[in-house]
Enzyme design. Structure first.
Site, short mmCIF file in Angstrom:
data_model
loop_
_atom_site.label_atom_id
_atom_site.label_comp_id
_atom_site.label_asym_id
_atom_site.label_seq_id
_atom_site.Cartn_x
_atom_site.Cartn_y
_atom_site.Cartn_z
N SER A 119 40.06 39.62 38.17
CA SER A 119 39.95 39.73 39.81
C SER A 119 40.67 40.68 40.52
CB SER A 119 40.28 38.36 40.24
OG SER A 119 39.59 37.31 39.92
N HIS A 140 33.47 43.51 37.60
CA HIS A 140 33.85 42.29 38.15
C HIS A 140 32.58 41.56 39.01
CE1 HIS A 140 36.53 40.76 41.78
NE2 HIS A 140 36.33 39.87 40.76
N GLU A 152 31.63 45.00 41.03
CA GLU A 152 32.52 46.19 41.03
C GLU A 152 32.72 46.57 39.72
OE1 GLU A 152 35.43 45.41 44.72
OE2 GLU A 152 35.89 44.37 42.89
N ASN A 190 38.99 42.09 46.31
CA ASN A 190 40.31 41.22 46.23
C ASN A 190 41.47 41.98 46.79
OD1 ASN A 190 39.28 38.80 45.47
ND2 ASN A 190 39.21 39.48 43.38
N1 NAD Z 1 37.11 32.07 40.13
C1 NAD Z 1 36.47 33.17 40.79
O1 NAD Z 1 36.16 33.04 42.01
C2 NAD Z 1 36.38 34.45 40.13
C3 NAD Z 1 35.75 35.64 40.45
C4 NAD Z 1 35.64 36.78 39.64
C5 NAD Z 1 36.28 36.97 38.63
N2 NAD Z 1 37.25 36.05 38.23
C6 NAD Z 1 38.11 36.23 37.03
O2 NAD Z 1 37.36 35.53 36.04
C7 NAD Z 1 38.39 35.19 34.94
C8 NAD Z 1 37.96 33.71 34.65
O3 NAD Z 1 38.16 33.23 35.88
P1 NAD Z 1 37.38 31.62 36.05
O4 NAD Z 1 37.29 31.49 37.50
O5 NAD Z 1 36.31 31.62 35.20
O6 NAD Z 1 38.57 30.79 35.60
P2 NAD Z 1 38.61 29.26 34.74
O7 NAD Z 1 39.69 28.42 35.02
O8 NAD Z 1 37.18 28.66 35.28
O9 NAD Z 1 38.26 29.73 33.20
C9 NAD Z 1 39.18 30.09 32.50
C10 NAD Z 1 38.72 30.33 31.09
O10 NAD Z 1 39.87 30.74 30.36
C11 NAD Z 1 40.03 29.90 29.09
N3 NAD Z 1 41.66 29.98 28.57
C12 NAD Z 1 42.64 29.32 29.40
N4 NAD Z 1 43.72 29.61 28.61
C13 NAD Z 1 43.60 30.55 27.52
C14 NAD Z 1 44.18 31.21 26.70
N5 NAD Z 1 45.37 31.02 26.42
N6 NAD Z 1 43.46 32.28 25.87
C15 NAD Z 1 42.19 32.36 26.10
N7 NAD Z 1 41.36 31.64 26.99
C16 NAD Z 1 42.02 30.66 27.81
C17 NAD Z 1 39.77 28.55 29.54
O11 NAD Z 1 39.33 27.91 28.26
C18 NAD Z 1 38.52 28.95 30.47
O12 NAD Z 1 37.49 29.16 29.52
C19 NAD Z 1 39.58 35.55 35.45
O13 NAD Z 1 40.09 36.73 35.07
C20 NAD Z 1 39.39 35.74 37.10
O14 NAD Z 1 40.32 36.39 37.82
C21 NAD Z 1 37.32 34.74 38.94
#
Ligand code: NAD
Length: 292
Positions: A119, A140, A152, A190
Protein backbone atom coordinates in the site's frame (compact mmCIF):
# COMPACT_ATOMS: atom_id res chain seq x y z
CA UNK A 1 1.86 -9.39 -22.45
CA UNK A 2 1.11 -13.09 -22.28
CA UNK A 3 0.32 -13.92 -18.65
CA UNK A 4 -1.16 -17.40 -18.33
CA UNK A 5 -0.38 -18.22 -14.74
CA UNK A 6 -0.10 -15.87 -11.76
CA UNK A 7 1.34 -16.69 -8.36
CA UNK A 8 0.08 -14.81 -5.33
CA UNK A 9 1.99 -14.83 -2.06
CA UNK A 10 -0.36 -14.28 0.90
CA UNK A 11 -3.93 -15.41 1.33
CA UNK A 12 -5.34 -12.47 3.29
CA UNK A 13 -8.15 -10.26 2.05
CA UNK A 14 -6.09 -8.84 -0.85
CA UNK A 15 -4.28 -12.05 -1.78
CA UNK A 16 -7.45 -14.12 -2.08
CA UNK A 17 -9.33 -11.23 -3.69
CA UNK A 18 -6.73 -10.87 -6.46
CA UNK A 19 -6.64 -14.64 -7.01
CA UNK A 20 -10.43 -14.73 -7.40
CA UNK A 21 -10.43 -11.70 -9.70
CA UNK A 22 -7.80 -13.23 -12.01
CA UNK A 23 -9.40 -16.68 -12.05
CA UNK A 24 -12.73 -15.03 -12.96
CA UNK A 25 -10.83 -13.55 -15.93
CA UNK A 26 -9.73 -17.05 -17.00
CA UNK A 27 -6.18 -16.86 -15.62
CA UNK A 28 -4.73 -19.78 -13.66
CA UNK A 29 -3.69 -18.73 -10.15
CA UNK A 30 -1.57 -20.37 -7.45
CA UNK A 31 -1.93 -18.78 -4.02
CA UNK A 32 0.60 -19.47 -1.29
CA UNK A 33 -0.46 -19.30 2.35
CA UNK A 34 2.74 -18.19 4.07
CA UNK A 35 1.74 -18.92 7.65
CA UNK A 36 1.57 -22.69 7.02
CA UNK A 37 -1.11 -25.07 8.26
CA UNK A 38 -4.36 -26.04 6.65
CA UNK A 39 -5.46 -24.33 3.44
CA UNK A 40 -9.03 -25.66 3.62
CA UNK A 41 -10.40 -22.59 5.43
CA UNK A 42 -9.03 -20.39 2.63
CA UNK A 43 -10.55 -22.72 0.02
CA UNK A 44 -13.92 -22.53 1.82
CA UNK A 45 -13.66 -18.72 1.97
CA UNK A 46 -13.25 -18.54 -1.84
CA UNK A 47 -16.07 -21.04 -2.42
CA UNK A 48 -18.43 -18.98 -0.22
CA UNK A 49 -17.45 -15.75 -1.95
CA UNK A 50 -18.22 -17.25 -5.37
CA UNK A 51 -21.45 -18.84 -4.11
CA UNK A 52 -22.64 -15.40 -2.95
CA UNK A 53 -22.11 -14.15 -6.52
CA UNK A 54 -24.15 -17.09 -7.88
CA UNK A 55 -26.93 -16.41 -5.34
CA UNK A 56 -27.04 -12.76 -6.42
CA UNK A 57 -27.10 -13.89 -10.07
CA UNK A 58 -23.84 -12.02 -10.81
CA UNK A 59 -22.20 -15.19 -12.16
CA UNK A 60 -23.54 -18.56 -13.31
CA UNK A 61 -22.93 -21.91 -11.63
CA UNK A 62 -20.70 -22.81 -14.58
CA UNK A 63 -18.61 -19.63 -14.12
CA UNK A 64 -18.29 -20.47 -10.41
CA UNK A 65 -16.92 -23.95 -11.11
CA UNK A 66 -14.63 -22.69 -13.92
CA UNK A 67 -13.20 -20.05 -11.57
CA UNK A 68 -12.62 -22.61 -8.81
CA UNK A 69 -10.93 -25.00 -11.25
CA UNK A 70 -8.38 -22.27 -12.09
CA UNK A 71 -7.48 -21.58 -8.43
CA UNK A 72 -4.93 -23.54 -6.40
CA UNK A 73 -4.07 -22.76 -2.78
CA UNK A 74 -0.93 -24.26 -1.25
CA UNK A 75 1.68 -23.64 1.46
CA UNK A 76 4.58 -24.39 -0.91
CA UNK A 77 6.32 -21.34 -2.39
CA UNK A 78 8.08 -23.65 -4.89
CA UNK A 79 4.69 -24.20 -6.58
CA UNK A 80 5.22 -20.72 -8.14
CA UNK A 81 8.21 -21.82 -10.25
CA UNK A 82 6.38 -21.67 -13.60
CA UNK A 83 4.35 -18.51 -13.03
CA UNK A 84 4.64 -15.62 -15.51
CA UNK A 85 3.90 -13.08 -12.77
CA UNK A 86 4.11 -13.39 -8.98
CA UNK A 87 2.34 -10.79 -6.80
CA UNK A 88 3.45 -10.55 -3.18
CA UNK A 89 0.62 -9.58 -0.80
CA UNK A 90 1.69 -10.30 2.77
CA UNK A 91 1.78 -8.02 5.83
CA UNK A 92 2.86 -4.41 5.23
CA UNK A 93 6.40 -4.81 6.64
CA UNK A 94 9.54 -4.16 4.60
CA UNK A 95 11.78 -6.89 6.06
CA UNK A 96 9.12 -9.60 5.69
CA UNK A 97 8.38 -8.63 2.08
CA UNK A 98 12.09 -8.46 1.21
CA UNK A 99 12.56 -11.96 2.66
CA UNK A 100 9.81 -13.26 0.33
CA UNK A 101 11.37 -11.61 -2.75
CA UNK A 102 14.76 -13.01 -1.91
CA UNK A 103 13.28 -16.52 -1.67
CA UNK A 104 11.21 -16.05 -4.84
CA UNK A 105 14.24 -15.08 -6.89
CA UNK A 106 15.79 -18.48 -6.36
CA UNK A 107 12.53 -20.28 -7.26
CA UNK A 108 10.96 -18.59 -10.30
CA UNK A 109 11.89 -18.72 -14.02
CA UNK A 110 14.06 -16.11 -15.71
CA UNK A 111 11.05 -14.51 -17.44
CA UNK A 112 8.87 -14.22 -14.29
CA UNK A 113 7.86 -10.68 -13.33
CA UNK A 114 7.89 -10.00 -9.57
CA UNK A 115 5.38 -7.52 -8.17
CA UNK A 116 4.39 -6.19 -4.77
CA UNK A 117 0.86 -5.17 -3.78
CA UNK A 118 2.21 -2.95 -1.00
CA UNK A 119 0.00 0.00 0.00
CA UNK A 120 2.84 2.40 0.78
CA UNK A 121 6.29 0.80 0.96
CA UNK A 122 9.01 1.89 -1.48
CA UNK A 123 9.35 -0.51 -4.40
CA UNK A 124 12.98 0.48 -4.97
CA UNK A 125 13.77 -0.42 -1.36
CA UNK A 126 11.96 -3.74 -1.77
CA UNK A 127 14.04 -4.40 -4.90
CA UNK A 128 17.30 -4.25 -2.93
CA UNK A 129 16.43 -7.81 -1.84
CA UNK A 130 16.82 -9.16 -5.40
CA UNK A 131 19.65 -9.36 -7.91
CA UNK A 132 17.53 -8.92 -11.06
CA UNK A 133 15.96 -5.60 -10.08
CA UNK A 134 14.72 -4.83 -13.60
CA UNK A 135 11.87 -7.35 -13.27
CA UNK A 136 10.44 -5.99 -10.00
CA UNK A 137 7.54 -3.55 -9.98
CA UNK A 138 4.70 -2.35 -7.75
CA UNK A 139 1.18 -3.44 -8.73
CA UNK A 140 -1.25 -1.91 -6.27
CA UNK A 141 -4.74 -3.41 -6.46
CA UNK A 142 -7.54 -2.03 -4.27
CA UNK A 143 -9.92 -3.63 -1.82
CA UNK A 144 -12.08 -5.54 -2.76
CA UNK A 145 -9.89 -6.52 -5.71
CA UNK A 146 -12.80 -8.11 -7.55
CA UNK A 147 -14.70 -4.81 -7.56
CA UNK A 148 -12.29 -1.86 -7.46
CA UNK A 149 -11.24 -0.68 -10.92
CA UNK A 150 -7.88 0.93 -10.22
CA UNK A 151 -4.41 -0.63 -10.29
CA UNK A 152 -1.45 1.65 -9.55
CA UNK A 153 1.64 0.55 -11.50
CA UNK A 154 4.86 1.59 -9.79
CA UNK A 155 8.11 1.12 -11.71
CA UNK A 156 11.47 1.74 -10.04
CA UNK A 157 14.49 3.32 -11.69
CA UNK A 158 15.53 -0.25 -12.57
CA UNK A 159 12.25 -1.59 -14.01
CA UNK A 160 12.37 -2.25 -17.76
CA UNK A 161 10.02 0.00 -19.77
CA UNK A 162 8.94 -3.07 -21.74
CA UNK A 163 7.70 -4.64 -18.48
CA UNK A 164 5.75 -1.51 -17.53
CA UNK A 165 4.15 -1.23 -20.99
CA UNK A 166 3.28 -4.93 -20.98
CA UNK A 167 1.68 -4.72 -17.53
CA UNK A 168 -0.36 -1.64 -18.46
CA UNK A 169 -1.74 -3.53 -21.45
CA UNK A 170 -2.41 -6.63 -19.33
CA UNK A 171 -4.23 -4.65 -16.60
CA UNK A 172 -6.52 -3.17 -19.24
CA UNK A 173 -7.14 -6.69 -20.57
CA UNK A 174 -8.40 -7.87 -17.15
CA UNK A 175 -10.93 -5.04 -17.01
CA UNK A 176 -9.00 -2.73 -14.65
CA UNK A 177 -7.65 0.77 -15.18
CA UNK A 178 -3.90 1.21 -14.72
CA UNK A 179 -2.30 4.46 -13.53
CA UNK A 180 1.50 4.62 -13.64
CA UNK A 181 2.94 6.44 -10.65
CA UNK A 182 6.39 7.32 -9.36
CA UNK A 183 7.89 5.21 -6.60
CA UNK A 184 7.21 7.47 -3.63
CA UNK A 185 5.70 6.33 -0.31
CA UNK A 186 1.92 5.98 -0.58
CA UNK A 187 1.91 6.44 -4.39
CA UNK A 188 -1.18 8.51 -5.31
CA UNK A 189 -4.14 7.02 -3.48
CA UNK A 190 -2.63 6.33 -0.07
CA UNK A 191 -0.61 9.56 -0.09
CA UNK A 192 -3.95 11.38 -0.23
CA UNK A 193 -6.21 8.94 1.59
CA UNK A 194 -4.09 8.17 4.68
CA UNK A 195 -3.96 11.77 6.03
CA UNK A 196 -7.75 11.94 5.64
CA UNK A 197 -8.29 8.70 7.58
CA UNK A 198 -5.88 9.60 10.37
CA UNK A 199 -7.41 13.07 10.68
CA UNK A 200 -10.77 11.34 11.17
CA UNK A 201 -9.24 9.11 13.88
CA UNK A 202 -7.76 12.20 15.59
CA UNK A 203 -11.14 13.94 15.42
CA UNK A 204 -12.71 10.93 17.13
CA UNK A 205 -9.91 10.91 19.73
CA UNK A 206 -10.50 14.60 20.49
CA UNK A 207 -14.22 13.99 20.97
CA UNK A 208 -15.29 16.08 17.99
CA UNK A 209 -18.10 13.59 17.57
CA UNK A 210 -18.81 9.86 17.78
CA UNK A 211 -17.65 7.14 15.38
CA UNK A 212 -21.03 6.82 13.65
CA UNK A 213 -21.48 10.59 13.46
CA UNK A 214 -18.08 11.14 11.78
CA UNK A 215 -18.86 8.43 9.24
CA UNK A 216 -22.40 9.67 8.61
CA UNK A 217 -21.15 13.24 8.15
CA UNK A 218 -18.64 12.23 5.48
CA UNK A 219 -21.07 9.89 3.71
CA UNK A 220 -23.93 12.38 3.57
CA UNK A 221 -21.87 15.57 3.40
CA UNK A 222 -19.40 14.46 0.74
CA UNK A 223 -21.29 11.63 -0.91
CA UNK A 224 -18.61 9.08 0.03
CA UNK A 225 -19.79 5.46 -0.12
CA UNK A 226 -18.11 4.73 3.25
CA UNK A 227 -17.14 6.94 6.18
CA UNK A 228 -13.41 7.22 7.04
CA UNK A 229 -13.59 5.06 10.20
CA UNK A 230 -15.67 2.40 8.51
CA UNK A 231 -13.14 2.45 5.67
CA UNK A 232 -10.21 2.20 8.11
CA UNK A 233 -11.82 -0.90 9.66
CA UNK A 234 -12.36 -2.34 6.18
CA UNK A 235 -8.75 -1.76 5.10
CA UNK A 236 -7.48 -3.18 8.42
CA UNK A 237 -6.12 -0.98 11.23
CA UNK A 238 -2.77 -2.81 11.08
CA UNK A 239 -2.43 -1.72 7.45
CA UNK A 240 -3.58 1.84 8.27
CA UNK A 241 -1.06 1.99 11.16
CA UNK A 242 1.76 0.89 8.83
CA UNK A 243 0.63 3.30 6.08
CA UNK A 244 0.70 6.20 8.54
CA UNK A 245 4.12 5.17 9.98
CA UNK A 246 5.62 4.69 6.52
CA UNK A 247 4.38 8.08 5.33
CA UNK A 248 5.72 9.77 8.47
CA UNK A 249 9.10 8.03 8.10
CA UNK A 250 9.40 9.40 4.57
CA UNK A 251 7.94 12.89 4.83
CA UNK A 252 8.44 13.71 8.54
CA UNK A 253 5.23 15.73 8.65
CA UNK A 254 3.85 15.55 12.27
CA UNK A 255 0.33 15.24 10.86
CA UNK A 256 1.27 11.86 9.36
CA UNK A 257 2.19 10.19 12.68
CA UNK A 258 -0.17 7.38 13.74
CA UNK A 259 -2.70 8.80 16.25
CA UNK A 260 -2.41 7.19 19.73
CA UNK A 261 -5.88 5.63 19.40
CA UNK A 262 -4.83 3.92 16.16
CA UNK A 263 -1.71 2.56 17.83
CA UNK A 264 -3.72 1.33 20.83
CA UNK A 265 -6.19 -0.53 18.62
CA UNK A 266 -3.31 -1.97 16.56
CA UNK A 267 -1.39 -3.32 19.57
CA UNK A 268 -4.65 -4.61 21.10
CA UNK A 269 -5.17 -6.53 17.82
CA UNK A 270 -8.56 -4.88 17.42
CA UNK A 271 -7.77 -4.21 13.79
CA UNK A 272 -11.19 -3.81 12.23
CA UNK A 273 -13.52 -6.03 10.31
CA UNK A 274 -11.08 -8.92 9.89
CA UNK A 275 -10.61 -9.21 13.69
CA UNK A 276 -14.26 -8.54 14.60
CA UNK A 277 -13.50 -5.32 16.50
CA UNK A 278 -12.16 -1.93 15.47
CA UNK A 279 -14.01 1.37 15.38
CA UNK A 280 -17.08 -0.86 15.14
CA UNK A 281 -18.06 -4.11 16.85
CA UNK A 282 -18.80 -6.63 14.10
CA UNK A 283 -20.48 -9.19 16.37
CA UNK A 284 -23.79 -7.43 15.71
CA UNK A 285 -25.74 -6.79 12.51
CA UNK A 286 -25.41 -3.97 11.63
CA UNK A 287 -22.02 -3.40 13.33
CA UNK A 288 -22.17 -1.24 16.49
CA UNK A 289 -20.06 1.93 16.64
CA UNK A 290 -17.79 1.94 19.70
CA UNK A 291 -17.12 4.79 22.14
CA UNK A 292 -13.55 5.85 22.85
N1 NAD B 1 -6.43 -4.04 3.03
C1 NAD B 1 -6.43 -3.22 2.00
O1 NAD B 1 -7.37 -2.44 1.82
C2 NAD B 1 -5.28 -3.24 1.03
C3 NAD B 1 -5.46 -2.67 -0.24
C4 NAD B 1 -4.40 -2.71 -1.15
C5 NAD B 1 -3.19 -3.28 -0.78
N2 NAD B 1 -3.04 -3.81 0.45
C6 NAD B 1 -1.73 -4.41 0.78
O2 NAD B 1 -1.84 -5.81 0.55
C7 NAD B 1 -0.99 -6.51 1.47
C8 NAD B 1 -1.82 -7.53 2.24
O3 NAD B 1 -2.87 -6.83 2.91
P1 NAD B 1 -4.22 -7.57 3.35
O4 NAD B 1 -5.22 -6.51 3.55
O5 NAD B 1 -4.50 -8.72 2.46
O6 NAD B 1 -3.78 -8.11 4.79
P2 NAD B 1 -4.31 -9.40 5.59
O7 NAD B 1 -4.01 -9.14 7.02
O8 NAD B 1 -5.68 -9.74 5.20
O9 NAD B 1 -3.33 -10.55 5.04
C9 NAD B 1 -1.96 -10.57 5.33
C10 NAD B 1 -1.34 -11.86 4.86
O10 NAD B 1 0.03 -11.90 5.29
C11 NAD B 1 0.30 -13.17 5.87
N3 NAD B 1 1.36 -13.04 6.86
C12 NAD B 1 1.25 -12.63 8.14
N4 NAD B 1 2.47 -12.64 8.72
C13 NAD B 1 3.35 -13.06 7.79
C14 NAD B 1 4.75 -13.28 7.78
N5 NAD B 1 5.49 -13.05 8.85
N6 NAD B 1 5.32 -13.74 6.64
C15 NAD B 1 4.57 -13.97 5.55
N7 NAD B 1 3.24 -13.76 5.49
C16 NAD B 1 2.64 -13.32 6.61
C17 NAD B 1 -1.03 -13.60 6.49
O11 NAD B 1 -1.05 -14.97 6.66
C18 NAD B 1 -2.02 -13.11 5.44
O12 NAD B 1 -2.15 -14.05 4.40
C19 NAD B 1 -0.33 -5.45 2.34
O13 NAD B 1 0.92 -5.10 1.81
C20 NAD B 1 -1.30 -4.27 2.23
O14 NAD B 1 -0.68 -3.04 2.47
C21 NAD B 1 -4.06 -3.82 1.36
Amino acid sequence: MNIKQVGIVGTGQMGLGMAQLLAQQGIKTISVKMTGGDVSTKQTQVEKSLQRLVDREKITEEQRSNTLSLMTITVDLHALRNCDLVIESIVEEMDKKQEIFSQLESIVNDHTILASNTSTLGITELSTAVTRKERLVGLHFFNPATVMKLVEVIPTLHTQQETVDGLVEWINSIGKTPVVVKDETGFIVNRLLTPYIIDAIRSCERGLSGVAEIDTAMKLGCNHPMGPLELADYIGLDIVYHMSSNLYDTFKEPRLTPPPLLKTLFVAEQIGKKSGLGFYDYSTTPPTPRSF
